[in-house]
Motif scaffolding. Structure first.
Motif, PDB file in Angstrom:
ATOM      1  N   GLY A 165      44.074  33.384  31.082  1.00 54.69           N
ATOM      2  CA  GLY A 165      42.726  33.345  30.528  1.00 54.69           C
ATOM      3  C   GLY A 165      41.814  32.302  31.123  1.00 54.69           C
ATOM      4  O   GLY A 165      40.637  32.226  30.764  1.00 54.69           O
ATOM      5  N   THR A 166      42.319  31.505  32.072  1.00 53.34           N
ATOM      6  CA  THR A 166      41.493  30.429  32.625  1.00 53.34           C
ATOM      7  C   THR A 166      40.838  30.784  33.948  1.00 53.34           C
ATOM      8  O   THR A 166      39.833  30.179  34.324  1.00 53.34           O
ATOM      9  N   GLN A 167      41.394  31.759  34.691  1.00 54.34           N
ATOM     10  CA  GLN A 167      40.853  32.110  36.005  1.00 54.34           C
ATOM     11  C   GLN A 167      40.904  33.615  36.219  1.00 54.34           C
ATOM     12  O   GLN A 167      41.867  34.270  35.828  1.00 54.34           O
ATOM     13  N   TYR A 168      39.846  34.129  36.850  1.00 54.53           N
ATOM     14  CA  TYR A 168      39.872  35.514  37.319  1.00 54.53           C
ATOM     15  C   TYR A 168      40.515  35.550  38.699  1.00 54.53           C
ATOM     16  O   TYR A 168      40.153  34.782  39.587  1.00 54.53           O
ATOM     17  N   ARG A 169      41.481  36.435  38.847  1.00 50.09           N
ATOM     18  CA  ARG A 169      42.094  36.635  40.161  1.00 50.09           C
ATOM     19  C   ARG A 169      42.623  38.062  40.216  1.00 50.09           C
ATOM     20  O   ARG A 169      43.548  38.407  39.478  1.00 50.09           O
ATOM     21  N   TYR A 170      42.029  38.858  41.070  1.00 52.82           N
ATOM     22  CA  TYR A 170      42.412  40.263  41.157  1.00 52.82           C
ATOM     23  C   TYR A 170      43.800  40.395  41.767  1.00 52.82           C
ATOM     24  O   TYR A 170      44.070  39.886  42.850  1.00 52.82           O
ATOM     25  N   GLU A 171      44.698  41.069  41.054  1.00 52.81           N
ATOM     26  CA  GLU A 171      46.021  41.385  41.594  1.00 52.81           C
ATOM     27  C   GLU A 171      46.620  42.539  40.787  1.00 52.81           C
ATOM     28  O   GLU A 171      46.309  42.732  39.622  1.00 52.81           O
ATOM     29  N   SER A 172      47.472  43.305  41.432  1.00 49.65           N
ATOM     30  CA  SER A 172      47.914  44.579  40.885  1.00 49.65           C
ATOM     31  C   SER A 172      48.974  44.475  39.801  1.00 49.65           C
ATOM     32  O   SER A 172      49.125  45.388  38.990  1.00 49.65           O
ATOM     33  N   MET A 173      49.729  43.389  39.777  1.00 50.97           N
ATOM     34  CA  MET A 173      50.813  43.294  38.807  1.00 50.97           C
ATOM     35  C   MET A 173      50.304  43.356  37.365  1.00 50.97           C
ATOM     36  O   MET A 173      50.988  43.890  36.481  1.00 50.97           O
ATOM     37  N   THR A 174      49.104  42.817  37.118  1.00 49.11           N
ATOM     38  CA  THR A 174      48.589  42.831  35.743  1.00 49.11           C
ATOM     39  C   THR A 174      48.421  44.256  35.230  1.00 49.11           C
ATOM     40  O   THR A 174      48.754  44.557  34.077  1.00 49.11           O
ATOM     41  N   SER A 175      47.949  45.161  36.087  1.00 52.08           N
ATOM     42  CA  SER A 175      47.769  46.551  35.667  1.00 52.08           C
ATOM     43  C   SER A 175      49.104  47.267  35.536  1.00 52.08           C
ATOM     44  O   SER A 175      49.244  48.201  34.746  1.00 52.08           O
ATOM     45  N   GLN A 176      50.082  46.832  36.315  1.00 51.74           N
ATOM     46  CA  GLN A 176      51.424  47.394  36.171  1.00 51.74           C
ATOM     47  C   GLN A 176      52.021  47.013  34.813  1.00 51.74           C
ATOM     48  O   GLN A 176      52.596  47.846  34.110  1.00 51.74           O
ATOM     49  N   ILE A 177      51.859  45.750  34.442  1.00 51.76           N
ATOM     50  CA  ILE A 177      52.355  45.297  33.138  1.00 51.76           C
ATOM     51  C   ILE A 177      51.617  46.018  32.013  1.00 51.76           C
ATOM     52  O   ILE A 177      52.218  46.420  31.007  1.00 51.76           O
TER      53      ILE A 177
END
Length: 386
Positions: A213-225
């Motif tokens: 919740g402290t930083q935006y960083r685009y990466e694919s694992m979040t959508s996998q979870i």
């Protein structure tokens, strides 16, 4: 998109599988045929966009500017020429097809993988799961649905579904696609996600780089979870839930496919593995254009659509796995749209002010044109009257 798989074969079994399946350049929009996947069933009835009586043939001759730093006054055909490996462009206004062109191997009924546009569809399914009561709140901790992670890093209990939707997970994961010794570990991680046989094992081994919740960083694992959370919460396979709530109600013309990690585990690649036709992708745009309603039937709440697509400059214009035009524009456009974006410029663009849906599918995007910005400039043409 040079993955450099050949150089990685000695350090990663997943890299070997990736090279054997897709070659040194990695997956393409048609390489799903070499991957294992599940099918998203469609229904017996199909909705078809009618062809407009007045086609927008003027688009082929219209000149307009692309990114200011390039100062190019070009046509759409110039912007999407053969060098960009564009396969198809579809434009729908007021529920009718006004522009439709195909190049290369694509056709109106041929499916293509849309990579990270899949994330936006996963977000839609999350909103539906909230509406259905399977997910109590997007501020729930991920460990409410994946309790086995409580035994891992304490950060997991601070990670919420909202963090996943907004790419603020804090996970130490990166979508690294180029061979570079400095980022070799990251490249192996994204390769495992694409080609590994056990996604849940990879998830359980993840570490955090910062507080969720402290930083935006685009990466694919979040959508996998997020996809795993949806399956656990609904107690349904993702493909079945997607079929029940989207593919059948939206009267998709064709079934869809989604890559899975293995026949044994069958974890769907909700971060980027959905394959569908361009016209069926446009129907996702039509659902959002109509604020979650399809032909009088509520599919997802209007509030979910608003939170996903409202113009907002925070979080780099990225909310609930959708981008708004503040992602590339320094000032708010007069009639801003929003879009879903996948690698190699797979684009679903929606402009509610002009009642427009635009789709671009391609094998690459090697020219300087940023397709969502190009679509937004095209949508603001006076000939696309409101």
């Amino acid at each position: 998109m040079a993955f450099g798989f050949l150089c990685l074969t000695m350090v990663s079994c997943a890299a070997v599988r990736g090279y054997l399946k897709d070659g040194k350049d990695g997956p393409g929009i048609y390489s799903f045929v070499r991957h294992i996947h599940d099918t998203v069933a469609n229904g017996s009835q199909a909705f078809q966009f009618p062809v407009a009586k007045n086609r927008a043939d003027w688009i082929d001759t219209l000149h307009f500017y692309t990114q200011e730093k390039y100062c190019q006054n070009i046509t759409l055909a110039d912007a999407l020429d053969s060098k960009s490996k564009t396969q198809g462009v579809l434009i729908i206004q007021n529920d009718s097809i006004v522009y439709e062109k195909y190049w290369g191997d694509i056709s109106s009924d041929r499916m293509a993988t849309v990579f990270s546009v899949s994330k936006s569809i996963t977000s839609l399914m999350c909103g539906i799961a909230v509406d259905d009561g399977y997910i109590h709140s997007i501020d729930d901790a991920v460990t409410d649905y994946l309790p086995e992670l409580k035994k891992k890093d304490p950060m997991w209990q601070r990670l919420t579904i909202r963090h996943l939707l907004d790419m603020q997970s804090g996970l130490d994961f990166d979508d690294a696609y180029y061979l570079n010794l400095k980022y070799l570990k990251r490249l192996i991680a994204i390769t495992r996600l694409n080609y590994g046989h056990h996604v849940m094992r990879q998830i359980r081994g993840l570490k955090f780089r910062c507080e969720p919740g402290t930083q935006y960083r685009y990466e694919s694992m979040t959508s996998q979870i997020l996809g795993v959370v949806i399956e656990r919460a609904s107690k349904k396979r993702f493909v079945d839930y997607l079929s029940e709530k989207v593919w059948k109600p939206l009267q998709m013309e064709s079934p869809a496919l989604i890559n899975i990690d293995s026949h044994r585990h069958r974890v769907p690649h909700t971060f980027g593995g959905i394959t569908l036709t361009m016209k069926d992708l446009a129907k996702i745009g039509r659902l959002y254009l109509n604020r979650g309603v399809w032909n009088g039937q509520r599919i997802v709440s209007e509030e979910w659509i608003r939170l996903s697509t409202e113009y907002d400059t925070s979080n780099k214009g990225y909310h609930f796995n959708w981008y708004n035009s503040s992602n590339y524009s320094a000032k708010k456009p007069q009639s801003p749209g929003y879009y879903a974006l996948g690698i190699c410029a797979q684009v679903l663009y929606v402009n509610p002010f002009k009642n427009l849906i635009m789709v671009r599918v391609g094998e690459d995007n090697i020219n300087p044109v940023f397709v969502p910005e190009l679509f937004e400039q095209l949508s603001n043409c006076a000939l696309f009257h409101e």
